[in-house]
Scaffold this motif. Structure first.
Motif, PDB file in Angstrom:
ATOM      1  N   GLU A 290       0.958  -1.271  -0.054  1.00  9.61           N
ATOM      2  CA  GLU A 290      -0.015   0.130  -0.019  1.00  9.61           C
ATOM      3  C   GLU A 290       1.067   1.224   0.002  1.00  9.61           C
ATOM      4  N   LEU A 291       1.991   1.316   0.347  1.00  7.60           N
ATOM      5  CA  LEU A 291       2.887   2.546   0.742  1.00  7.60           C
ATOM      6  C   LEU A 291       3.790   2.737  -0.502  1.00  7.60           C
ATOM      7  N   PHE A 292       4.083   1.753  -1.050  1.00  8.24           N
ATOM      8  CA  PHE A 292       5.391   1.876  -1.839  1.00  8.24           C
ATOM      9  C   PHE A 292       5.754   0.683  -2.799  1.00  8.24           C
ATOM     10  N   ALA A 293       5.775   0.678  -4.038  1.00  3.84           N
ATOM     11  CA  ALA A 293       6.458  -0.369  -5.040  1.00  3.84           C
ATOM     12  C   ALA A 293       7.147   0.170  -5.964  1.00  3.84           C
ATOM     13  N   GLY A 294       8.318  -0.253  -5.903  1.00  2.00           N
ATOM     14  CA  GLY A 294       9.256   0.470  -7.122  1.00  2.00           C
ATOM     15  C   GLY A 294      10.677  -0.169  -6.958  1.00  2.00           C
ATOM     16  N   ASN A 295      11.410   0.073  -7.873  1.00  2.00           N
ATOM     17  CA  ASN A 295      12.977  -0.059  -7.690  1.00  2.00           C
ATOM     18  C   ASN A 295      13.800   0.782  -7.167  1.00  2.00           C
TER      19      ASN A 295
END
Length: 80
Positions: A7-12
């Protein structure tokens, strides 16, 4: 790992510590999942990070060979 709880962050990000910082900087964050160089995400590759406000150790599942995430939960230290 916890499927669907990013929910808070998703990424490289550049390194593991950047992922930890993302979680540490958010008071709602309880955990983060990490896919590094040795365990790349099946879709997004190495250095992929997800931060969660709902993924606790109790509702996590063991990662699979296909999706080999490392789960870091605030306040829990496990010895293996």
């Amino acid at each position: 790992s916890c499927a669907g709880r990013n929910e808070l962050f998703a990424g490289n990000v550049a390194i593991l510590y950047n992922c930890a910082d993302i979680c540490d900087q958010n008071s709602q964050c309880v955990s983060f999942e990490w896919w590094g160089v040795d365990n790349p995400h099946p879709q997004y590759g190495s250095n992929y990070c997800q931060a969660s406000s709902t993924c606790t150790y109790e509702n996590s599942e063991k990662s699979t060979e296909y999706d080999p995430a490392d789960l870091y939960v605030k306040g829990i230290t496990l010895s293996i």
